[in-house]
Design a protein around this motif. Structure first.
Motif, mmCIF file in Angstrom:
data_model
loop_
_atom_site.group_PDB
_atom_site.id
_atom_site.type_symbol
_atom_site.label_atom_id
_atom_site.label_comp_id
_atom_site.label_asym_id
_atom_site.label_seq_id
_atom_site.Cartn_x
_atom_site.Cartn_y
_atom_site.Cartn_z
ATOM 1 N N GLU A 190 89.366 33.480 97.245
ATOM 2 C CA GLU A 190 88.729 33.202 96.350
ATOM 3 C C GLU A 190 86.626 32.767 96.835
ATOM 4 O O GLU A 190 85.887 33.366 97.531
ATOM 5 N N PHE A 191 87.139 31.068 97.521
ATOM 6 C CA PHE A 191 86.213 31.136 97.967
ATOM 7 C C PHE A 191 86.591 30.926 100.060
ATOM 8 O O PHE A 191 87.292 29.789 100.512
ATOM 9 N N PRO A 192 86.615 31.809 100.872
ATOM 10 C CA PRO A 192 86.687 31.729 102.472
ATOM 11 C C PRO A 192 86.132 30.272 102.981
ATOM 12 O O PRO A 192 86.860 30.209 104.037
ATOM 13 N N ILE A 193 85.491 29.307 102.399
ATOM 14 C CA ILE A 193 85.098 28.648 103.090
ATOM 15 C C ILE A 193 85.573 27.576 103.229
ATOM 16 O O ILE A 193 85.567 26.875 104.339
ATOM 17 N N ILE A 194 86.585 27.651 101.753
ATOM 18 C CA ILE A 194 87.584 26.243 102.151
ATOM 19 C C ILE A 194 88.316 26.319 103.280
ATOM 20 O O ILE A 194 88.724 25.510 104.310
ATOM 21 N N SER A 195 88.520 27.612 103.753
ATOM 22 C CA SER A 195 89.547 27.622 104.778
ATOM 23 C C SER A 195 89.314 28.257 106.132
ATOM 24 O O SER A 195 89.996 27.889 107.675
ATOM 25 N N ALA A 196 87.473 27.912 105.740
ATOM 26 C CA ALA A 196 86.606 28.765 107.441
ATOM 27 C C ALA A 196 87.408 27.348 108.294
ATOM 28 O O ALA A 196 87.778 28.262 109.800
ATOM 29 N N PRO A 197 87.280 26.020 108.298
ATOM 30 C CA PRO A 197 87.941 25.751 109.085
ATOM 31 C C PRO A 197 89.266 25.610 109.879
ATOM 32 O O PRO A 197 89.650 24.737 111.371
ATOM 33 N N MET A 198 90.245 26.294 109.420
ATOM 34 C CA MET A 198 91.178 26.367 110.461
ATOM 35 C C MET A 198 91.406 27.999 111.022
ATOM 36 O O MET A 198 91.682 27.588 112.238
ATOM 37 N N LYS A 199 90.846 28.199 109.830
ATOM 38 C CA LYS A 199 90.460 29.986 111.404
ATOM 39 C C LYS A 199 89.384 29.421 112.832
ATOM 40 O O LYS A 199 89.656 29.804 113.386
ATOM 41 N N VAL A 200 88.445 28.829 112.586
ATOM 42 C CA VAL A 200 87.889 28.591 113.828
ATOM 43 C C VAL A 200 88.379 27.314 114.341
ATOM 44 O O VAL A 200 89.122 27.988 115.962
ATOM 45 N N VAL A 201 89.231 26.583 114.593
ATOM 46 C CA VAL A 201 90.319 25.698 115.121
ATOM 47 C C VAL A 201 91.325 26.626 115.163
ATOM 48 O O VAL A 201 91.273 26.855 116.753
#
Length: 213
Positions: A190-201
């Motif tokens: 619902e809020f992709p910003i929550i998992s964004a740090p993992m995607k960046v890493v």
């Protein structure tokens, strides 16, 4: 079994897969030395478990050989860390710390590294839940979850941001009970910003280890 159920079955993915393959890895002895071409059926069956094709195996073997300077067929965690000069951030330290292996042979390197590099969004979110769930309970207290996000984002986490709004949504719904793995995945969807740090890493690791594509 649903996609979510399969993901839950494998979270924590890295530890589970490493354990799952440990018998096969040990039974191979020193066959993981850099001269191996993985023609043996047993070798290939192990690697098929993580959906790795021959091209990817060859690329990872080249990466491994570059770190294995003495040709002994193993690398230390320190050699791996130093070779790529990973940035020292709270999230990267949590990910590297989760590997929990001090010496890698090639198959251990593959099952740990490739599994993380190739994680799809659902499993990546579950892995993030696993990393933040330092008490290893079924649910994460909101206070602990918030603490991890503030550690990861530091001063960049400001009031009024999309992430703060998403965290407040979690607080509203789960302040009393805490957040479970499936609920965390749903919040990430619902809020992709929550998992964004993992995607960046994950992208950072992909570029560091495999190079830019």
């Amino acid at each position: 079994m649903s996609v979510l159920s399969k993901s839950l079955h494998y979270a924590p993915s890295l530890h589970h897969l490493s354990f799952q393959l440990s018998v096969s890895i040990k039974s191979m002895g020193n066959c993981c030395a850099p001269t191996v071409h993985f023609n043996d059926k047993k070798d290939m069956e192990v690697l098929k478990k993580i959906f790795l094709d021959k091209t990817s195996i060859s690329k990872l073997l080249t990466v491994f050989n570059e770190m294995d300077v003495d040709g002994g067929g193993t690398i230390s965690f320190n050699e791996f860390y130093v070779s790529y000069r990973f940035e020292s951030t709270p999230l990267i330290e949590l990910i590297l710390g989760s590997f929990n292996v001090r010496i890698f042979n090639f198959l251990e390197f593959v099952c740990l590294i490739w599994n993380f590099l190739s994680m799809a969004e659902t499993r990546l979110s579950l892995f993030m839940f696993f990393l933040f769930n330092t008490k290893k309970t079924k649910r994460i207290a909101y206070s602990l979850l918030s603490k991890h996000y503030r550690s990861v984002h530091g001063k960049t986490l400001k009031n009024g941001s999309r992430l703060i709004a998403a965290l407040r949504e979690i607080e509203t719904k789960c302040c009393v009970t805490g957040v479970s793995g499936p609920e965390f995945v749903e919040f990430c969807e619902e809020f992709p910003i929550i998992s964004a740090p993992m995607k960046v890493v994950q992208l950072y690791f992909q570029e560091k280890i495999l190079g830019k594509t």
